[in-house]
Design an enzyme around this catalytic site. Structure first.
Site, short mmCIF file in Angstrom:
data_model
loop_
_atom_site.label_atom_id
_atom_site.label_comp_id
_atom_site.label_asym_id
_atom_site.label_seq_id
_atom_site.Cartn_x
_atom_site.Cartn_y
_atom_site.Cartn_z
N ASP A 170 -1.34 -2.75 12.20
CA ASP A 170 -1.63 -1.79 11.13
C ASP A 170 -0.77 -2.13 9.91
OD1 ASP A 170 -2.65 0.49 9.78
OD2 ASP A 170 -0.90 1.67 10.36
N TYR A 179 -1.68 0.15 2.17
CA TYR A 179 -2.75 -0.76 1.77
C TYR A 179 -3.83 -0.02 0.97
CZ TYR A 179 -1.54 -4.41 5.30
OH TYR A 179 -0.96 -5.41 6.04
N GLY A 180 -3.86 1.31 1.18
CA GLY A 180 -5.02 2.14 0.80
C GLY A 180 -5.59 1.99 -0.59
N CYS A 182 -6.30 -0.24 11.84
CA CYS A 182 -6.18 0.15 10.43
C CYS A 182 -7.58 0.17 9.85
CB CYS A 182 -5.31 -0.89 9.71
SG CYS A 182 -5.16 -0.62 7.93
N ASN A 183 -8.03 1.34 9.44
CA ASN A 183 -9.38 1.45 8.88
C ASN A 183 -9.51 0.64 7.60
OD1 ASN A 183 -8.75 4.03 10.45
ND2 ASN A 183 -10.97 4.12 10.25
N THR A 184 -8.44 0.63 6.82
CA THR A 184 -8.48 -0.04 5.51
C THR A 184 -8.63 -1.56 5.71
OG1 THR A 184 -7.02 1.70 4.72
CG2 THR A 184 -7.26 -0.22 3.31
N CYS A 209 -8.25 7.33 8.96
CA CYS A 209 -7.07 6.50 8.71
C CYS A 209 -6.13 6.74 9.89
CB CYS A 209 -6.40 6.91 7.40
SG CYS A 209 -4.76 6.18 7.17
N THR A 210 -5.59 5.66 10.43
CA THR A 210 -4.82 5.80 11.67
C THR A 210 -3.47 6.49 11.48
OG1 THR A 210 -4.04 3.52 11.39
CG2 THR A 210 -5.96 3.85 12.80
N HIS A 211 -3.06 6.65 10.24
CA HIS A 211 -1.83 7.43 10.00
C HIS A 211 -2.08 8.93 10.19
CE1 HIS A 211 -0.19 3.80 8.08
NE2 HIS A 211 0.98 4.41 7.94
N1 DGL Z 1 -3.41 3.20 8.59
C1 DGL Z 1 -4.28 2.62 7.67
C2 DGL Z 1 -5.72 3.01 7.83
O1 DGL Z 1 -6.12 3.31 8.93
C3 DGL Z 1 -3.89 2.31 6.28
C4 DGL Z 1 -3.01 3.22 5.52
C5 DGL Z 1 -2.52 2.54 4.28
O2 DGL Z 1 -1.80 1.55 4.42
O3 DGL Z 1 -2.89 2.98 3.18
O4 DGL Z 1 -6.48 3.00 6.91
#
Ligand code: DGL
Length: 257
Positions: free
Chosen positions: A12, A44-45, A75-77, A186-188
């Site tokens: 991630d 990353y978003g 990580c979805n992004t 988003c996994t966060h």
């Molecule tokens: N945890 C990430 C996701 O699932 C990215 C969060 C990020 O870095 O902005 O999208």
């Protein structure tokens, strides 16, 4: 019994992927895991897709070089920006990505209104658009960026009045519009579940975290590709980051503590 005791890599941008890591660990206790939380380039978003793709390539490349038998892009992004590229480049191993859980939300909604929370990069990606168009026919899909959510989780501030205010700001309009399903894209965000539940109260709204489905997908691929660890194997858990030692300690504490 013979088996493949190489680890599964889980990656991630930061700490969020641990919500997927812990589910893989729960469902597959024999499997060794190496978790890589970039940390140095998080979040990353809001980065351009090309840059996220380059970062994801570097991260997945390092897990492959370490000998991982499978990589989960938790990580979805990064999935939205890079999954096709990664599968093409690292053809020798299965690469699992995050699916926005729009499908189960659209199947379960009674109100016909579904809320999706994710990063800006995920929401303007092809993957989200396609999934929303495919399953969201006759359903109102309300998408919003969880503004500030990633930073709150990265700084271990999930349990604070700021977290409650940030979640309420994004969630209240969706609830007011009648959403009865909230997808965590988003996994966060699952780290914010206690405050999400506080905002939702007893309004009977379902929150969907895709992590259990990703864990099941990992299991299917382990079987299909003959990659399962020997039954009863002692699992090892490794942690990596591109950030510093302090971040690595934070990551390990969040995972195991
Ligand atoms: N945890 C990430 C996701 O699932 C990215 C969060 C990020 O870095 O902005 O999208």
């Amino acid at each position: 019994m013979r088996g493949d005791d190489r680890p599964i890599g889980v990656y991630d941008s930061g700490l969020g992927g641990l919500t997927v890591w812990r589910e893989i660990r729960r469902q597959h206790p024999d499997e060794s895991l190496v978790f890589l939380g970039d940390g140095k380039n998080c979040p990353y978003g809001a980065r351009p897709a090309g840059e996220v793709c380059r970062l994801a390539d570097e991260a997945v490349g390092s897990l492959v070089a370490e000998g991982c038998k499978m990589v989960v892009v938790a990580c979805n992004t990064a999935t939205a920006a890079a999954i096709g590229f990664l599968r093409e480049k690292y053809r020798d191993i299965p690469i699992v990505g995050m699916e926005p859980a729009v499908k189960p939300a659209c199947l379960h909604t009674r109100s016909g209104v579904v809320g999706v929370l994710a990063t800006a990069r995920s929401l303007d990606g092809e993957l989200f658009r396609r999934t929303a168009a495919r399953y969201g026919e006759n359903i109102r899909v309300l998408a919003a960026v969880g503004e500030g959510f990633v930073e709150l989780v990265e700084e271990n501030r999930e349990d604070t009045p700021e977290a409650l205010a940030a979640v309420a700001r994004v969630l209240e309009p969706m609830i007011a519009a009648g959403a009865d399903q909230i997808v965590l894209g988003c996994t966060h965000y699952p780290f914010l579940l206690p405050v999400l539940r506080q905002v939702i109260g007893d309004r009977g709204i379902e929150v969907i975290d895709p992590a259990p489905a990703v864990g099941r997908r990992v299991g299917e691929l382990l079987d299909r590709c003959g990659l399962r660890a020997p039954q009863g194997a002692e699992a090892h858990y490794g942690f990596r980051t591109f950030a510093d030692g302090e971040y690595l300690n934070r990551l390990i504490r969040k995972a195991l503590g």
